[in-house]
Design a protein around this motif. Structure first.
Motif, PDB file in Angstrom:
ATOM      1  N   SER A  47       0.960  -1.092   0.020  1.00 13.46           N
ATOM      2  CA  SER A  47      -0.074  -0.069   0.386  1.00 13.46           C
ATOM      3  C   SER A  47       0.838   1.300  -0.200  1.00 13.46           C
ATOM      4  N   ARG A  49       1.122   3.607   2.242  1.00 11.89           N
ATOM      5  CA  ARG A  49       1.466   3.754   3.528  1.00 11.89           C
ATOM      6  C   ARG A  49       2.707   2.677   3.700  1.00 11.89           C
ATOM      7  N   GLU A  50       2.720   1.425   3.360  1.00 12.17           N
ATOM      8  CA  GLU A  50       3.645   0.638   3.418  1.00 12.17           C
ATOM      9  C   GLU A  50       4.977   1.144   2.566  1.00 12.17           C
ATOM     10  N   LEU A  52       5.836   4.071   2.098  1.00 12.26           N
ATOM     11  CA  LEU A  52       6.577   5.264   2.529  1.00 12.26           C
ATOM     12  C   LEU A  52       7.308   4.735   3.941  1.00 12.26           C
ATOM     13  N   LEU A  53       6.581   4.007   4.549  1.00 16.81           N
ATOM     14  CA  LEU A  53       7.359   3.230   6.117  1.00 16.81           C
ATOM     15  C   LEU A  53       8.396   2.516   5.390  1.00 16.81           C
TER      16      LEU A  53
END
Length: 423
Positions: A47, A49-50, A52-53
């Motif tokens: 995703s 978010r994943e 980016l993290l």
């Protein structure tokens, strides 16, 4: 002394700035344009978010790795140049007239000092992993592992220090050769006892509870002529969300081990591929190739350390507060040279390891004949550990003992296309 300390601090600060520039500013992210949208592109299985993290976490961890490796060398240099090492030898000399006890006392103070000064950096790494939900350990459980680490390393290294300096005192010109010869049975002994004595200090191991899955894994092992009677499960979920599986030990103490996180997050087909990969290492004798390579490099390394210690004590003995290679005071210099040579040789060692890992991947795909499960297992490994799929070149060269996930998924994709074309 002030001039050397100031110069070393400035060089370390400059090195840190260069590492920061390379990782945070210069290095790009993502995959090459021709592979965008492929199964090797993290945007297809992570995703937003994943993604980016993963980028944040990997970059921070890589930065910590590159700045902490020379930090220990710098710390050992400070211990020498300030006379702390000589003072610790003086303390140890008054504790006993036996050299073995003097060595144990000296190394205890050296280990304790390094551990205390390095603790904030270790704690920072733990906090970062915790904040990104990779580490699931409580602080007390993490501290327990740190204490176990300290005492296990202290016990093993004390034996090494005592034997090493006995050899240096007895055979000053050939100690490196005899130390290398003794390291062979010592290394084999450690590899033999690690699965049954050392590993259980950190985690609980027990036979795989899913007997149906164990039978399928053992069937693959039997097909590969691997004498395995059990597959072991380890409760890593109380420490991490990352996934892993491995084969450890040698001889009758060899073990096939699965993390329970792997069992919980991967499908049966994916697990069978991962286990076939680990068995590939056994079949292709990678562990013994690794031992042979380690022994070759260690022989060469010990000889170089011998020459460099002699030269540096002759040229800078007064600055480092060292009179002779035979003194315990000189042990931090030995550790500095060992660390530098190990780091310098890591690109070669990692290249060989990556070749072995690719060979094990190809063995596993031949055994399972399931490209889809193989690719999805690597995708899930990346997601679970927030792994960078296509890291910067220097990170790969110095840190990666496995091919990057981008490379692994790509050559599995190519293998699948070849198989489809030949049908």
């Amino acid at each position: 002394m002030r001039k050397w300390l100031t110069g070393s601090i400035f060089l370390y600060f400059l090195y840190g700035l260069l590492v920061y520039w390379y990782l945070f500013i210069f290095s790009g992210t993502g995959v090459p344009a021709p592979y965008e949208g492929s199964s090797a592109d993290p945007s297809t299985f992570m995703s937003g978010r994943e993604l980016l993290l993963s980028q944040e976490y990997s970059t921070i961890k890589n930065f910590l790795f590159f700045v902490t490796v020379p930090f220990e060398w710098f710390l050992l240099f400070v211990i020498l140049i300030t006379g702390i090492s000589r003072k610790m030898q003086e303390w140890s000399n008054v504790t006993s007239r036996f050299f073995s006890l003097q060595s144990a006392v000296y190394f205890f103070w050296l280990s304790l000092l390094i551990s205390v000064i390095s603790f904030p950096v270790e704690l920072l790494g733990f906090r970062i992993s915790k904040s990104y939900n990779i580490t699931t350990q409580t602080f007390s459980a993490w501290m327990k592992d740190q204490l176990i680490d300290f005492w296990v390393n202290y016990a093993l290294m004390t034996v090494i220090v005592i034997v090493l300096y006995w050899l240096i005192k007895r055979f000053e010109k050939r100690w490196w050769l005899y130390a290398w010869l003794l390291s062979i049975p010592f290394s084999m002994f450690l590899m033999f006892v690690q699965p049954v004595l050392i590993d259980p200090l950190y985690n609980d191991f027990y036979p795989l509870q899913n007997k149906e899955l164990e039978e399928k894994i053992l069937a693959i092992a039997n097909e590969a002529d691997i004498p395995a009677e059990h597959v072991y499960e380890v409760n890593m979920s109380e420490k991490t969300n990352a996934l892993n599986a491995y084969v450890t030990g040698i001889g009758s103490n060899s073990r096939i081990v699965l993390w329970d996180t792997t069992l919980n997050r991967l499908s049966e087909e994916e697990i069978l591929f991962i286990m076939a990969h680990e068995m590939g290492h056994y079949v292709m004798n990678h562990i013994y190739v690794g031992i042979a390579g380690y022994l070759f490099l260690s022989l060469f390394g010990l000889f170089i350390i011998h020459l460099l210690m002699k030269l540096m004590i002759k040229q800078f003995g007064s600055l480092l507060k060292i009179n002779s290679i035979r003194e315990l005071t000189a042990f931090p210099l030995f550790l500095i040279l060992l660390g530098v040579l190990t780091f310098a040789s890591s690109p070669l060692a990692n290249t060989v390891a990556r070749y072995q890992e690719k060979s094990a991947d190809m063995y596993a795909i031949e055994m399972t004949n399931n490209n889809e499960a193989a690719i999805s297992s690597f995708q899930e490994l990346s997601r679970a550990g927030l792994s960078e799929v296509n890291p910067p070149a220097l990170v790969k060269i110095f840190r990666y003992t496995h091919p990057t996930m981008f490379e692994r998924i790509l050559y599995l994709e190519e293998h699948g296309e070849k198989e489809s074309g030949s049908e």
